[in-house]
Write a protein that holds these residues in place. Sequence first.
Motif, PDB file in Angstrom:
ATOM      1  N   GLU A   3      45.093  30.847  44.915  1.00  0.00           N
ATOM      2  CA  GLU A   3      45.998  31.319  43.880  1.00  0.00           C
ATOM      3  C   GLU A   3      46.741  30.147  43.262  1.00  0.00           C
ATOM      4  O   GLU A   3      46.868  29.069  43.869  1.00  0.00           O
ATOM      5  N   THR A  41      56.043  39.154  42.348  1.00  0.00           N
ATOM      6  CA  THR A  41      55.579  37.801  42.646  1.00  0.00           C
ATOM      7  C   THR A  41      56.809  36.922  42.856  1.00  0.00           C
ATOM      8  O   THR A  41      57.689  36.870  41.987  1.00  0.00           O
ATOM      9  N   PHE A  91      49.861  33.455  36.257  1.00  0.00           N
ATOM     10  CA  PHE A  91      49.531  33.546  37.680  1.00  0.00           C
ATOM     11  C   PHE A  91      48.078  33.990  37.820  1.00  0.00           C
ATOM     12  O   PHE A  91      47.629  34.889  37.113  1.00  0.00           O
ATOM     13  N   ILE A 150      49.773  36.494  46.309  1.00  0.00           N
ATOM     14  CA  ILE A 150      50.008  37.178  45.046  1.00  0.00           C
ATOM     15  C   ILE A 150      49.364  38.555  45.070  1.00  0.00           C
ATOM     16  O   ILE A 150      49.902  39.525  44.555  1.00  0.00           O
ATOM     17  N   THR A 186      47.936  44.531  42.144  1.00  0.00           N
ATOM     18  CA  THR A 186      47.360  44.167  43.441  1.00  0.00           C
ATOM     19  C   THR A 186      46.493  45.270  44.040  1.00  0.00           C
ATOM     20  O   THR A 186      46.082  45.172  45.190  1.00  0.00           O
ATOM     21  N   ASP A 217      50.016  29.137  40.097  1.00  0.00           N
ATOM     22  CA  ASP A 217      51.062  29.600  39.189  1.00  0.00           C
ATOM     23  C   ASP A 217      51.478  28.453  38.276  1.00  0.00           C
ATOM     24  O   ASP A 217      51.506  27.282  38.688  1.00  0.00           O
TER      25      ASP A 217
END
Length: 401
Positions: A171, A386, A206, A61, A376, A173
């Motif tokens: 990460e 993403t 996210f 991500i 990012t 989601d």
Amino acid sequence: MSELLHDNADGANLRWALLASASALALTSYITSTNLANAEDADRPTVWIELGGQLEHAARIDKPFAAGFYDQIDPSLAAPTATQNTLPLAAGPEGKISVQPEESDWVFSVGVRYGRASNDRRTQEQTKPGNYYDVSKYNGPGIFGGKKCCQTHATVPDHVNFADIQSRHQESDLVLDFQAGKDVGLGLLGRNGSSVINAGVRFAQFTAKSTVTVKANADLQHYNQFTVFPSFALFHHYYPQKYQLGSRFRAYSAAAASARSFRGAGPAVSWDASATLLGNPESSELAFDWGINAALLFGKQKVQTQHQSSGIYYSKVKFGPGHNSPLYTHPLKHYARSRSVTVPNVGAMAGFSIKFPNAKVSMGYQADFFFGAMDTGWDARKTSNTVFRGPYATISIGLGG
């Protein structure tokens, strides 16, 4: 005359008989078809529970941290960005509950999808040291005498080029869908095809966290340093050392950490369709399924980062002290950003399913794209898409009816 009247009366009676028979047949057919439709509608499950998962190709991500000295590291060694960038496949469970009231084409559903990926790696590599040489000169006999000559000694150096990279990344989601849809039907799909147009609300969240530390020696050079430092062999010779091996190189280090997130919600629409290829609804069917979806999410991006790096120039002879001088120092810096954003989202799926009266097994491939969802950047804002994509499989159970 009476015969004519009799014939007309017989014709009228015949017409009435035929009309009555046709009316009775039509009424019987209508009642029968209505009863069959009601029976079929009554047999149809009103609640469907779907469980399954997607094997996601997890691209990071966020972006790996890149210090300025990475391009100085020996290219034969592991690259820090490559070590940070590698993520395993992630299994994302998903579920959905759909309700279709009796005698209605409307479908109400709630769906959820969750994914998680992590990577904890340490890479340690170094170049081969090879053989280098000191030079010593004979200066007289030892205790038991000896020959007069100069000698060269093979020496393994104390230092090599190396890279030590430790990276940790996590990460996750989460996507929630609340939808209401109507089966509008498509004649081209056949009598057992379906086409459902949905509208509702989508929520997405996210998150990503990462840490990395890098230590490396680069641009290593070996040389013979003139010296008068003596070496002594008790049972052999006395040698004043003429040259001894020296090394010079650059030593680098870096450390960085980040925490990023996006959370948003907004209107969503989708189209889910299915066409029967083989079979019949009373026993089992093989169907081709496809769908597309779109949403516009209004939410907030947040990011916190910190990093530092330094480099020194180091030199040392074999039997002497080391000396270093600073090349540069980037002290610890903190960055924090928060921004309201609008994120377009589009997706699609295609696959096959085997349908039974009260169950269904499906598999295929699906993808979801969230454009500009994450910040990012490290020192300054930089948005990136993403993407979640991969094969999926689900099992559905029908209840009620």
